[in-house]
Design a protein around this motif. Structure first.
Motif, PDB file in Angstrom:
ATOM      1  N   ALA A  38       0.834  -1.206   0.000  1.00  0.00           N
ATOM      2  CA  ALA A  38       0.000   0.000   0.000  1.00  0.00           C
ATOM      3  C   ALA A  38       0.866   1.252   0.000  1.00  0.00           C
ATOM      4  N   GLY A  39       1.430   1.571  -1.179  1.00  0.00           N
ATOM      5  CA  GLY A  39       2.214   2.777  -1.318  1.00  0.00           C
ATOM      6  C   GLY A  39       1.314   3.982  -1.590  1.00  0.00           C
ATOM      7  N   PRO A  40       1.894   5.158  -1.858  1.00  0.00           N
ATOM      8  CA  PRO A  40       3.336   5.400  -1.918  1.00  0.00           C
ATOM      9  C   PRO A  40       3.968   5.377  -0.526  1.00  0.00           C
ATOM     10  N   TYR A  41       5.230   4.981  -0.487  1.00  0.00           N
ATOM     11  CA  TYR A  41       5.924   4.820   0.791  1.00  0.00           C
ATOM     12  C   TYR A  41       6.620   6.102   1.229  1.00  0.00           C
ATOM     13  N   GLN A  42       6.806   7.035   0.297  1.00  0.00           N
ATOM     14  CA  GLN A  42       7.414   8.307   0.657  1.00  0.00           C
ATOM     15  C   GLN A  42       6.536   8.989   1.702  1.00  0.00           C
ATOM     16  N   GLY A  43       7.118   9.269   2.840  1.00  0.00           N
ATOM     17  CA  GLY A  43       6.381   9.933   3.908  1.00  0.00           C
ATOM     18  C   GLY A  43       5.703   8.988   4.881  1.00  0.00           C
ATOM     19  N   GLN A  44       5.673   7.696   4.572  1.00  0.00           N
ATOM     20  CA  GLN A  44       5.084   6.734   5.512  1.00  0.00           C
ATOM     21  C   GLN A  44       6.031   6.499   6.682  1.00  0.00           C
ATOM     22  N   ASP A  45       5.446   6.097   7.819  1.00  0.00           N
ATOM     23  CA  ASP A  45       6.270   5.632   8.932  1.00  0.00           C
ATOM     24  C   ASP A  45       6.322   4.109   8.891  1.00  0.00           C
ATOM     25  N   TYR A  46       6.744   3.484   9.972  1.00  0.00           N
ATOM     26  CA  TYR A  46       6.972   2.040   9.971  1.00  0.00           C
ATOM     27  C   TYR A  46       5.918   1.277  10.770  1.00  0.00           C
ATOM     28  N   ARG A  47       4.720   1.846  10.865  1.00  0.00           N
ATOM     29  CA  ARG A  47       3.676   1.234  11.690  1.00  0.00           C
ATOM     30  C   ARG A  47       3.289  -0.155  11.176  1.00  0.00           C
ATOM     31  N   VAL A  48       3.276  -0.350   9.859  1.00  0.00           N
ATOM     32  CA  VAL A  48       2.883  -1.657   9.320  1.00  0.00           C
ATOM     33  C   VAL A  48       3.929  -2.707   9.667  1.00  0.00           C
ATOM     34  N   ALA A  49       5.187  -2.392   9.458  1.00  0.00           N
ATOM     35  CA  ALA A  49       6.249  -3.337   9.787  1.00  0.00           C
ATOM     36  C   ALA A  49       6.273  -3.643  11.281  1.00  0.00           C
ATOM     37  N   LEU A  50       6.112  -2.623  12.108  1.00  0.00           N
ATOM     38  CA  LEU A  50       6.134  -2.840  13.558  1.00  0.00           C
ATOM     39  C   LEU A  50       4.919  -3.628  14.016  1.00  0.00           C
ATOM     40  N   ALA A  51       3.771  -3.403  13.381  1.00  0.00           N
ATOM     41  CA  ALA A  51       2.580  -4.185  13.721  1.00  0.00           C
ATOM     42  C   ALA A  51       2.778  -5.648  13.338  1.00  0.00           C
ATOM     43  N   ALA A  52       3.400  -5.902  12.186  1.00  0.00           N
ATOM     44  CA  ALA A  52       3.673  -7.283  11.776  1.00  0.00           C
ATOM     45  C   ALA A  52       4.590  -7.965  12.787  1.00  0.00           C
ATOM     46  N   CYS A  53       5.635  -7.269  13.212  1.00  0.00           N
ATOM     47  CA  CYS A  53       6.545  -7.835  14.213  1.00  0.00           C
ATOM     48  C   CYS A  53       5.802  -8.115  15.521  1.00  0.00           C
ATOM     49  N   ALA A  54       4.924  -7.200  15.905  1.00  0.00           N
ATOM     50  CA  ALA A  54       4.204  -7.341  17.173  1.00  0.00           C
ATOM     51  C   ALA A  54       3.303  -8.561  17.191  1.00  0.00           C
ATOM     52  N   VAL A  55       2.802  -8.975  16.020  1.00  0.00           N
ATOM     53  CA  VAL A  55       1.935 -10.163  15.975  1.00  0.00           C
ATOM     54  C   VAL A  55       2.712 -11.402  15.553  1.00  0.00           C
ATOM     55  N   GLY A  56       4.045 -11.287  15.499  1.00  0.00           N
ATOM     56  CA  GLY A  56       4.894 -12.448  15.235  1.00  0.00           C
ATOM     57  C   GLY A  56       4.933 -12.891  13.793  1.00  0.00           C
ATOM     58  N   ALA A  57       4.772 -11.949  12.856  1.00  0.00           N
ATOM     59  CA  ALA A  57       4.759 -12.291  11.429  1.00  0.00           C
ATOM     60  C   ALA A  57       5.983 -11.720  10.728  1.00  0.00           C
ATOM     61  N   HIS A  58       6.506 -12.456   9.746  1.00  0.00           N
ATOM     62  CA  HIS A  58       7.520 -11.904   8.854  1.00  0.00           C
ATOM     63  C   HIS A  58       6.906 -10.748   8.064  1.00  0.00           C
ATOM     64  N   TYR A  59       7.764  -9.922   7.491  1.00  0.00           N
ATOM     65  CA  TYR A  59       7.295  -8.716   6.797  1.00  0.00           C
ATOM     66  C   TYR A  59       8.115  -8.479   5.544  1.00  0.00           C
ATOM     67  N   LEU A  60       7.438  -8.141   4.442  1.00  0.00           N
ATOM     68  CA  LEU A  60       8.082  -7.730   3.198  1.00  0.00           C
ATOM     69  C   LEU A  60       7.350  -6.505   2.661  1.00  0.00           C
ATOM     70  N   ASP A  61       8.080  -5.590   2.030  1.00  0.00           N
ATOM     71  CA  ASP A  61       7.398  -4.509   1.318  1.00  0.00           C
ATOM     72  C   ASP A  61       8.088  -4.234  -0.009  1.00  0.00           C
ATOM     73  N   LEU A  62       7.381  -3.499  -0.883  1.00  0.00           N
ATOM     74  CA  LEU A  62       7.873  -3.160  -2.215  1.00  0.00           C
ATOM     75  C   LEU A  62       8.330  -1.709  -2.272  1.00  0.00           C
ATOM     76  N   SER A  63       8.753  -1.160  -1.165  1.00  0.00           N
ATOM     77  CA  SER A  63       9.023   0.271  -1.098  1.00  0.00           C
ATOM     78  C   SER A  63      10.082   0.712  -2.094  1.00  0.00           C
ATOM     79  N   ASP A  64       9.783   1.823  -2.773  1.00  0.00           N
ATOM     80  CA  ASP A  64      10.770   2.494  -3.608  1.00  0.00           C
ATOM     81  C   ASP A  64      11.142   3.846  -3.009  1.00  0.00           C
ATOM     82  N   GLY A  65      10.704   4.085  -1.768  1.00  0.00           N
ATOM     83  CA  GLY A  65      11.021   5.337  -1.085  1.00  0.00           C
ATOM     84  C   GLY A  65      12.437   5.282  -0.529  1.00  0.00           C
ATOM     85  N   ARG A  66      13.268   6.210  -0.948  1.00  0.00           N
ATOM     86  CA  ARG A  66      14.678   6.186  -0.558  1.00  0.00           C
ATOM     87  C   ARG A  66      14.869   6.196   0.955  1.00  0.00           C
ATOM     88  N   ASP A  67      14.294   7.189   1.625  1.00  0.00           N
ATOM     89  CA  ASP A  67      14.469   7.289   3.075  1.00  0.00           C
ATOM     90  C   ASP A  67      13.806   6.121   3.793  1.00  0.00           C
TER      91      ASP A  67
END
Length: 369
Positions: free
Chosen positions: A76-105
């Protein structure tokens, strides 16, 4: 493995769902902001189910927990300006995480923001599992293997005009038009501007195209990954010159201070492009990586890798790294934990079956000086 694809009804997410549905042992759930029937969206015989999920909801973690993921794929991009809430939520529920981000930062700062949570959960979290840096790194690693020195890396992507474009991609493109960013030039950081720095590129089977500078993760990551490299560049080579001229003009006006909030009109502009411009383009796209350096024998060497993508299937390329990593996780072939950018996890040889699946052609040329 139960896989939740956030943005699974979008341009890239739906492609990933359809491709992973071919693999045994994967249970796929595609999510979107609005509820849509899986049988309606993916077809009556599809085993892909759907569920509503809003990444901006304060209940994201609990909503994700209710879906019982073992792997979360964030599309669910665009990733420019997003924070890491999705990745941290995945970690919190014990799931691996992958994204397609093309956002440099987003990709460059991913480890610093997610590694502690991923390590504590014993999961793998990977950002940029896409064309850049997932595929581009695999190409550079293989082509420069054994070289005494790598001097320059030049990456260019040439999308076909008729290939489907997602709204998030268009927003990202418009977002940095005219904006200054750093790239590694002559061994130091130099400022370039989005959709400026026009250069002509030649693509096998595609022909000549103009390419413009874009801000991507590789510009930040490659100087550190390849010590001694003096030049790293990336250009996007659109098929129609009128589009390049329009983006160049918008970028130039922004550089002189004229506020042009065109990103908010991405959906409308994309529809206009579909109606007015696609008829003048083709469905043929490609990618080119050119390296220069010194070989093991001390002689200068130049190597160019090109991928040609016919049939409007170019948008499959950004999905491939995520598909390959998801399959490796499901098979128990990845044992790393923690957070990282998508570099060194895949080889170019591992991409080859996916290239063949879509009828893509690879070509490599070596020149010794």
């Amino acid at each position: 493995m139960r896989v939740i694809v956030i943005g699974g009804l979008g341009n890239f997410g739906a492609r990933i769902c359809r491709r992973l549905a071919m693999e045994p042992g994967l249970e796929l759930v595609a999510t979107g902001r609005k509820p849509v029937s899986g049988s309606t969206f993916f077809g009556p015989l599809s085993a892909i189910t759907t569920a509503p999920l809003d990444i901006d909801s304060p209940r994201l973690q609990s909503q994700l927990a209710d879906l019982r993921p073992q792997l979360v794929i964030h599309c669910a991009g665009p990733y420019q300006g997003q924070d890491y809430r999705v990745a941290l939520a995945a970690c919190a529920v014990g799931a691996h995480y992958l994204d397609l981000s093309d956002g440099r930062d987003f990709v460059a700062d991913f480890r610093a923001n997610v590694h502690t949570a991923a390590s504590a959960a014993g999961v793998l979290a990977v950002s940029g599992a896409s064309t850049l840096p997932g595929l581009s790194t695999a190409v550079v690693d293989q082509l420069s293997a054994g070289w005494a020195r790598l001097d320059s890396v030049q990456v260019a992507i040439a999308p076909g005009q008729q290939a489907p474009r997602g709204e998030a991609t268009i927003k990202a493109v418009f977002g940095y038009a005219g904006q200054g960013f750093k790239r590694w030039h002559n061994g130091r950081w130099a400022t370039v501007h989005g959709w400026q720095n026009l250069r002509r590129f030649s693509f096998e089977g595609i022909g000549q195209r103009w390419g413009a500078a874009c801000d991507v993760p590789d510009l930040e990551l490659f100087p550190a990954r390849y010590p001694g490299v003096r030049e790293v560049s990336f250009h996007a080579a659109l098929e129609l010159r009128i589009q390049h001229l329009g983006l160049w003009l918008v970028a130039a006006l922004r550089r002189v201070g004229l506020p042009l909030p065109i990103a908010q009109h991405a959906a409308r502009l994309n529809r206009w492009a579909n109606v007015l411009l696609d008829r003048f383009g083709s469905d043929l796209g490609g990618m080119r990586v050119r390296l220069k350096g010194v070989g093991a024998d001390g002689r200068g060497v130049e190597c160019t890798w090109q991928l040609t993508a016919p049939g409007g299937n170019g948008p499959e390329i950004p999905c491939m790294a995520t598909v390959l990593l998801a399959c490796k996780l499901a098979r128990g072939q990845l044992h790393q934990t923690g957070a990282m950018a998508c570099m060194g996890l895949l080889t170019l040889d591992e991409f080859a079956p996916e290239f063949a699946r879509w009828g893509f052609a690879q070509r490599v040329e070596h020149t010794v000086t």
